[in-house]
Design an enzyme around this catalytic site. Structure first.
Site, PDB file in Angstrom:
ATOM      1  N   LYS A 185       0.850  -1.197   0.000  1.00  0.00           N
ATOM      2  CA  LYS A 185       0.000   0.000   0.000  1.00  0.00           C
ATOM      3  C   LYS A 185       0.882   1.242   0.000  1.00  0.00           C
ATOM      4  O   LYS A 185       1.483   1.612   1.008  1.00  0.00           O
ATOM      5  CB  LYS A 185      -0.934   0.061   1.208  1.00  0.00           C
ATOM      6  CG  LYS A 185      -2.037   1.100   0.949  1.00  0.00           C
ATOM      7  CD  LYS A 185      -2.590   1.796   2.164  1.00  0.00           C
ATOM      8  CE  LYS A 185      -1.776   2.966   2.652  1.00  0.00           C
ATOM      9  NZ  LYS A 185      -1.839   4.180   1.817  1.00  0.00           N
ATOM     10  N   GLU A 228       9.764   1.324  10.524  1.00  0.00           N
ATOM     11  CA  GLU A 228      10.876   2.236  10.177  1.00  0.00           C
ATOM     12  C   GLU A 228      10.282   3.625  10.246  1.00  0.00           C
ATOM     13  O   GLU A 228       9.497   4.015   9.379  1.00  0.00           O
ATOM     14  CB  GLU A 228      11.382   1.951   8.759  1.00  0.00           C
ATOM     15  CG  GLU A 228      11.790   0.511   8.510  1.00  0.00           C
ATOM     16  CD  GLU A 228      13.128   0.157   9.132  1.00  0.00           C
ATOM     17  OE1 GLU A 228      13.881   1.077   9.478  1.00  0.00           O
ATOM     18  OE2 GLU A 228      13.397  -1.041   9.295  1.00  0.00           O
ATOM     19  N   CYS A 240      13.768  10.892   6.331  1.00  0.00           N
ATOM     20  CA  CYS A 240      13.684  10.444   7.722  1.00  0.00           C
ATOM     21  C   CYS A 240      15.006  10.658   8.445  1.00  0.00           C
ATOM     22  O   CYS A 240      15.027  10.931   9.630  1.00  0.00           O
ATOM     23  CB  CYS A 240      13.294   8.979   7.758  1.00  0.00           C
ATOM     24  SG  CYS A 240      14.294   7.963   6.669  1.00  0.00           S
ATOM     25  N   GLU A 275      10.249  16.439  14.553  1.00  0.00           N
ATOM     26  CA  GLU A 275      10.592  16.209  13.146  1.00  0.00           C
ATOM     27  C   GLU A 275       9.773  17.172  12.288  1.00  0.00           C
ATOM     28  O   GLU A 275       8.548  17.123  12.300  1.00  0.00           O
ATOM     29  CB  GLU A 275      10.275  14.762  12.759  1.00  0.00           C
ATOM     30  CG  GLU A 275      10.671  14.439  11.333  1.00  0.00           C
ATOM     31  CD  GLU A 275      10.334  13.008  10.930  1.00  0.00           C
ATOM     32  OE1 GLU A 275       9.204  12.544  11.199  1.00  0.00           O
ATOM     33  OE2 GLU A 275      11.214  12.344  10.341  1.00  0.00           O
TER      34      GLU A 275
HETATM   35  P1  NAP Z   1       2.516   8.420   7.687  1.00  0.00           P
HETATM   36  O1  NAP Z   1       1.502   9.480   7.676  1.00  0.00           O
HETATM   37  O2  NAP Z   1       2.744   7.673   8.947  1.00  0.00           O
HETATM   38  O3  NAP Z   1       2.109   7.430   6.515  1.00  0.00           O
HETATM   39  C1  NAP Z   1       2.899   6.318   6.163  1.00  0.00           C
HETATM   40  C2  NAP Z   1       2.034   5.276   5.521  1.00  0.00           C
HETATM   41  O4  NAP Z   1       1.087   4.789   6.474  1.00  0.00           O
HETATM   42  C3  NAP Z   1       1.202   5.808   4.354  1.00  0.00           C
HETATM   43  O5  NAP Z   1       1.073   4.809   3.373  1.00  0.00           O
HETATM   44  C4  NAP Z   1      -0.121   6.098   5.019  1.00  0.00           C
HETATM   45  O6  NAP Z   1      -1.177   6.094   4.106  1.00  0.00           O
HETATM   46  C5  NAP Z   1      -0.227   4.929   5.970  1.00  0.00           C
HETATM   47  N1  NAP Z   1      -1.138   5.151   7.089  1.00  0.00           N
HETATM   48  C6  NAP Z   1      -1.555   6.317   7.637  1.00  0.00           C
HETATM   49  N2  NAP Z   1      -2.421   6.081   8.647  1.00  0.00           N
HETATM   50  C7  NAP Z   1      -2.561   4.738   8.748  1.00  0.00           C
HETATM   51  C8  NAP Z   1      -3.323   3.879   9.586  1.00  0.00           C
HETATM   52  N3  NAP Z   1      -4.108   4.358  10.557  1.00  0.00           N
HETATM   53  N4  NAP Z   1      -3.213   2.541   9.395  1.00  0.00           N
HETATM   54  C9  NAP Z   1      -2.407   2.042   8.443  1.00  0.00           C
HETATM   55  N5  NAP Z   1      -1.683   2.807   7.604  1.00  0.00           N
HETATM   56  C10 NAP Z   1      -1.746   4.137   7.758  1.00  0.00           C
HETATM   57  O7  NAP Z   1       3.928   8.972   7.237  1.00  0.00           O
HETATM   58  P2  NAP Z   1       4.261   9.856   5.954  1.00  0.00           P
HETATM   59  O8  NAP Z   1       3.852  11.254   6.247  1.00  0.00           O
HETATM   60  O9  NAP Z   1       3.760   9.201   4.719  1.00  0.00           O
HETATM   61  O10 NAP Z   1       5.843   9.718   5.891  1.00  0.00           O
HETATM   62  C11 NAP Z   1       6.700  10.538   6.586  1.00  0.00           C
HETATM   63  C12 NAP Z   1       7.281   9.805   7.776  1.00  0.00           C
HETATM   64  O11 NAP Z   1       7.962   8.625   7.355  1.00  0.00           O
HETATM   65  C13 NAP Z   1       8.322  10.623   8.490  1.00  0.00           C
HETATM   66  O12 NAP Z   1       8.113  10.550   9.873  1.00  0.00           O
HETATM   67  C14 NAP Z   1       9.633   9.946   8.118  1.00  0.00           C
HETATM   68  O13 NAP Z   1      10.662  10.144   9.030  1.00  0.00           O
HETATM   69  C15 NAP Z   1       9.229   8.532   7.990  1.00  0.00           C
HETATM   70  N6  NAP Z   1      10.180   7.767   7.180  1.00  0.00           N
HETATM   71  C16 NAP Z   1      10.976   6.825   7.789  1.00  0.00           C
HETATM   72  C17 NAP Z   1      11.892   6.086   7.048  1.00  0.00           C
HETATM   73  C18 NAP Z   1      12.759   5.049   7.706  1.00  0.00           C
HETATM   74  O14 NAP Z   1      13.327   4.233   6.999  1.00  0.00           O
HETATM   75  N7  NAP Z   1      12.903   5.050   9.024  1.00  0.00           N
HETATM   76  C19 NAP Z   1      11.997   6.301   5.666  1.00  0.00           C
HETATM   77  C20 NAP Z   1      11.180   7.254   5.081  1.00  0.00           C
HETATM   78  C21 NAP Z   1      10.267   7.970   5.844  1.00  0.00           C
HETATM   79  P3  NAP Z   1      -1.742   7.477   3.490  1.00  0.00           P
HETATM   80  O15 NAP Z   1      -0.563   8.331   3.175  1.00  0.00           O
HETATM   81  O16 NAP Z   1      -2.458   7.017   2.293  1.00  0.00           O
HETATM   82  O17 NAP Z   1      -2.628   8.071   4.548  1.00  0.00           O
END
Ligand code: NAP
Ligand code: MG
Length: 494
Positions: free
Chosen positions: A188, A264, A299, A398
């Site tokens: 997804k 992650e 990230c 962040e």
């Molecule tokens: P996010 O809002 O947590 O979303 C990540 C994924 O989870 C998206 O596909 C999102 O779908 C989905 N999601 C959201 N709510 C959910 C729920 N209740 N149940 C299941 N899935 C759900 O994060 P983001 O804004 O996309 O990404 C930014 C974050 O990712 C930052 O905090 C960054 O540091 C982190 N990141 C970490 C790494 C690592 O390797 N540690 C790498 C890259 C990014 P939708 O977007 O469709 O709502």
């Protein structure tokens, strides 16, 4: 390619936003769709299937059937290797197309989509493909009347839920080891950047990955994502995203079938530059380049810069000379190094943190504003705050945008203490010519990766992941197989 050619291609691009289940493009069962608006210029790119629980059921059933009949996992390892290497080759053959989708979808500069994201993603798939027929299991030191085998088996159906900042690369970090180990994957992508993942699924099928082994469900987190996390027939969920959502994923795993949950998550990485830094120009270039790379939406971005007081003025002077090079430009111009912020909500968050930093008394030395407003897209100037106090929100949270917080230090132990005084633990760096100090500091930093006298120059051979609330488990390297395999003991009486 010229900027004009990229724009012509962008104008002509035809996007199929339907889901990919069981080897076929298909609408969501409800027929619902959502609009993908490009942050590059505000243009509507596509209508994308808004998958929800019934589609998740269909995709998981398809992946389960593919896993159970062994159409992929029972292939000889060398055959799985050939298919994955062909998949990587096809990604290279379609590099322009994939890069364009990535840039239009989430706004990063085309030079990076093309030369970084596509390249790293295909290399990841290739690396795990090449590993398939080179990994051995173990024979334990059992007594003479026994033979004890320790083998790895695929976990089964893997759900991968990924963010929008490196859509193709995050997909590859999950797909590479999960597919190489013989699993089926339901991916997804984020609602904010689903397009490259859908195209990857078609290329995977063309490469010979059988239908059902790799399904892609675009949709919203609280619909498709949640249904995957709660599903009783998903064996493992590999999540990359925010810490807030990561906590929900782990809870949903516990609340349902205790599927293996790997996270992650976010970061607030510290970059410590000591006065005896061996190459100040390199340290400045890395500090500035790494925080503004990908619009700061990384990230592991080194968003907290600790500079030792005696070199602070010299460091800032050099840094401020570099900052203008990162002024946002047209993402479809290959000269551009800073593109668009992914969407209006993220832009508002970033500008909100900038206002917060100003109000808290940090010194704004560069940027601070929206840019390229006339383009119809979403852009923020590269922003730099000096005089940041560890208690300020810009030093603690962040931001996920092009905002650097500079904190001065006089005592390295105190800098290390502050570097560790965060719920996160993804990455860190130290710059020093003293090898003893480098090693002591890297040991003291509670982070999954510590860079010494460079930032982020690692590759696929090393693990990537977090301590503390930056998550568990590791992507990349052979260690990633731990996430996608079960260890089996077979004890044989002779
Ligand atoms: P996010 O809002 O947590 O979303 C990540 C994924 O989870 C998206 O596909 C999102 O779908 C989905 N999601 C959201 N709510 C959910 C729920 N209740 N149940 C299941 N899935 C759900 O994060 P983001 O804004 O996309 O990404 C930014 C974050 O990712 C930052 O905090 C960054 O540091 C982190 N990141 C970490 C790494 C690592 O390797 N540690 C790498 C890259 C990014 P939708 O977007 O469709 O709502
Ligand atoms: Mg969402």
């Amino acid at each position: 390619m010229t900027t004009q050619s990229w724009h012509e291609r962008a104008a002509a691009v035809q996007i199929d936003g339907r889901a990919f289940i069981d080897g076929r493009r298909i609408d969501a069962a409800s027929g619902a769709r959502f609009d993908r608006i490009s942050p590059v210029d505000g243009r509507k790119l596509a209508e994308v299937a808004r998958c929800a629980a019934p589609d998740v059921d269909a995709a998981v059933a398809s992946s389960r059937a593919a896993f159970e009949d062994g159409r992929w996992g029972y292939l000889p390892p060398a055959a799985r290797k050939r298919v994955l290497v062909r998949f990587a080759d096809l990604m290279l053959a379609h590099a322009d197309e994939l890069a364009l989708l990535e840039t239009l979808d989430m706004g990063k500069p085309i030079r990076y989509s093309l030369n970084t994201d596509v390249q790293l993603a295909q290399n990841c798939i290739r690396w795990y493909g090449e590993a398939v027929d080179k990994i051995y299991d173990q024979v334990a030191p059992a007594p003479q009347d026994s033979l004890a085998l320790i083998t790895r088996e695929p976990v089964g159906v893997v759900a991968a839920v990924i963010p929008w900042n490196y859509p193709m690369l995050m997909a590859a970090w999950k797909l590479g080891p999960a597919l190489a180990a013989g699993n089926s994957v339901v991916l997804k992508p984020s609602e904010k950047a689903p397009l490259s993942a859908l195209r990857l699924a078609e290329l995977a099928l063309e490469a010979g990955i059988p239908p059902g082994v790799f399904n892609v469900l675009p949709g919203f987190g609280n619909e498709a994502g949640q249904a995957l996390a709660l599903h009783m027939d998903v064996d493992c969920i590999a999540f990359t995203g925010s810490t807030r959502t990561g906590k929900q994923i782990v809870q949903m795993a516990g609340q349902s079938n205790l599927k293996r949950a790997w996270t992650e998550l976010g970061g607030k990485s510290a970059n410590i530059v000591c006065a005896d830094c061996p190459d100040l120009d390199a340290a400045v270039a890395a500090a500035i380049g790494s925080i503004y790379f990908n619009q700061g939406e990384s990230c592991n971005a080194p968003s907290r810069l600790f500079v030792e007081e005696p070199i602070r003025a010299a460091f800032l002077e050099k840094a401020l000379r570099l900052v203008p090079r990162y002024a946002p430009g047209d993402p479809l111009d290959e000269a551009t190094v800073m593109g668009a912020i992914v969407d209006a909500a993220q832009m508002k968050t970033v500008l909100g943190y900038i206002e917060d930093g100003k109000a808290a008394g940090a010194r704004l030395l560069a940027g601070g504003n929206a840019a390229r407003v006339e383009s119809g897209g979403l852009y923020v100037e590269p922003t730099l705050f000096d005089g940041v106090d560890p208690a300020m929100r810009i030093a603690r949270e962040e931001i996920f945008g092009p905002v650097l917080s500079v904190l001065a230090f006089t005592d390295l132990d105190e800098a290390i203490r502050q570097a560790n005084a965060t719920p996160y633990g993804l990455a860190a760096a130290v710059w020093t010519a003293d090898i003893g100090r480098a090693i002591r500091t890297s040991r003291a930093l509670r982070a999954g990766t510590v860079h010494v006298n460079q930032y982020d120059n690692d590759d696929i051979t090393v693990p990537f992941g977090g301590y503390k609330q930056s998550g568990n488990g590791r992507d990349k390297s052979l260690h990633a197989f731990d996430k996608y395999t079960e260890l089996k003991t077979t004890w044989i009486q002779i």
